[in-house]
Design a protein around this motif. Sequence first.
Motif, PDB file in Angstrom:
ATOM      1  N   PRO A 174       0.840  -1.197   0.000  1.00 37.39           N
ATOM      2  CA  PRO A 174       0.000   0.000   0.000  1.00 37.39           C
ATOM      3  C   PRO A 174       0.877   1.250   0.000  1.00 37.39           C
ATOM      4  N   TYR A 188       0.682   5.541   0.180  1.00 41.55           N
ATOM      5  CA  TYR A 188      -0.059   6.792   0.293  1.00 41.55           C
ATOM      6  C   TYR A 188       0.940   7.933   0.462  1.00 41.55           C
ATOM      7  N   GLU A 228       3.859   8.583  -1.020  1.00 37.14           N
ATOM      8  CA  GLU A 228       5.174   7.993  -0.745  1.00 37.14           C
ATOM      9  C   GLU A 228       6.195   8.325  -1.827  1.00 37.14           C
ATOM     10  N   ASP A 254      -3.090   4.472  -2.747  1.00 43.34           N
ATOM     11  CA  ASP A 254      -4.280   4.738  -1.946  1.00 43.34           C
ATOM     12  C   ASP A 254      -4.709   6.203  -2.064  1.00 43.34           C
ATOM     13  N   ASP A 260       7.630   1.659   3.197  1.00 42.14           N
ATOM     14  CA  ASP A 260       8.616   2.608   3.702  1.00 42.14           C
ATOM     15  C   ASP A 260       9.933   1.976   4.154  1.00 42.14           C
ATOM     16  N   GLN A 299      10.451  -0.047   6.553  1.00 38.95           N
ATOM     17  CA  GLN A 299      10.563  -0.303   7.999  1.00 38.95           C
ATOM     18  C   GLN A 299      10.570  -1.789   8.307  1.00 38.95           C
ATOM     19  N   ARG A 329      12.476  -4.180  13.346  1.00 39.01           N
ATOM     20  CA  ARG A 329      11.885  -3.085  12.603  1.00 39.01           C
ATOM     21  C   ARG A 329      12.828  -1.898  12.547  1.00 39.01           C
ATOM     22  N   ARG A 349      11.878   4.455   9.225  1.00 40.21           N
ATOM     23  CA  ARG A 349      11.366   4.823   7.921  1.00 40.21           C
ATOM     24  C   ARG A 349      12.525   5.350   7.069  1.00 40.21           C
ATOM     25  N   SER A 374       5.519   9.259   8.940  1.00 36.95           N
ATOM     26  CA  SER A 374       4.495   8.281   9.297  1.00 36.95           C
ATOM     27  C   SER A 374       3.109   8.862   9.062  1.00 36.95           C
ATOM     28  N   HIS A 375       2.196   8.009   8.582  1.00 32.18           N
ATOM     29  CA  HIS A 375       0.801   8.424   8.416  1.00 32.18           C
ATOM     30  C   HIS A 375      -0.046   7.895   9.550  1.00 32.18           C
TER      31      HIS A 375
END
Length: 316
Positions: free
Chosen positions: A10, A12, A14, A49, A104, A106, A204, A207, A212-213
């Motif tokens: 996904p 958005y 980016e 998205d 991203d 991560q 993890r 980013r 971040s969203h």
Amino acid sequence: MAPRLFIVIPCYNEQEVLPITAPMFLEKITSLSAAGKISEDSRVLFVNDGSKDRTWSIIEDLAKSDEHYIGISQSRNRGHQAAVLAGLMEAKDLCDITISIDCDGQDDINAMDGMVDAYLDGCEVVYGVRSSRETDTFFKRFTAEGFYKFLAMMGAEVVFNHADYRLISSRVLNEFANYKEVNLFLRGMIPLVGFKSTSVSYSRAERIAGESHYPLKKMIALAVDGITSLSVKPLRMIMGFGVFVAMISFIGVIWAVVTALLGKSVSGWASMTSIICFVSGVQLMCLGIIGEYIGKIYMETKQRPRYIISDRTWEK
Ligand code: UDP
Ligand code: MG
């Protein structure tokens, strides 16, 4: 024959990170297929998205540059969960396995090897589980771990520290397609489908670029969705709460009567007021919880589509 893999991503807004991570996904497909674990015609499927920046044109350019890149675009921004679902539903008839991952960087892309191995060993669902959150800020780590604990307390069982990085076979996805709810909480819904599953842990990272969203507000919204779509425990808790408050008020009443009998009723005014305020507060809160569920029922009865695909980088 080696299975055909679709990596579902996904995206958005980016534009900063996509040009960096896209080649990493392609490389992973190339190395896995060179090792004979997946078929050569595997794909990297981007789901735009409803981005407001250049994300979709970047995806279109990628698709032109290499046949392994493909993309679909949602008609508008519908949120991360809907974007992942759109990608999975698009992929399920075209491949044998899907891996959903954020774009991203991560989530450690190398964990895919372990996921595919687990699939080849007979697992149909493989959850990517974060082993550490050292690179997250203290606040993000605290809120994110609190999120899982709170969910579990409220009766919504999810795999601890598992987000939406997971492998799902097309067989499971075909069953999952029958889960028609519009309140999406994929990480809680996929375990409900069953089938043999396992988890693979990874650490993890930060980013790679962009922001971040998932600020706190969206995280709380996701937690509320998760709880109300997986469990009715909060509704039951209202009952217990009601009994508790009734008992306290009962004591308050006795106390009021006693002070009145002793001729000191005026001095009890403050305490009576606080009891009234407390009880009405609790009532409003309980109404709010019930309202949340009614709102969910309302949305479900409409049976609106959960995603709408407006563009594809290929002819269907
Ligand atoms: N994303 C999306 N739609 C949204 C918000 C986010 O498709 O409305 C995607 C985003 O592009 C990323 C993934 O969901 O690939 C996770 O988002 P983000 O990295 O912002 O969240 P975090 O990792 O901070 O929880
Ligand atoms: Mg992220």
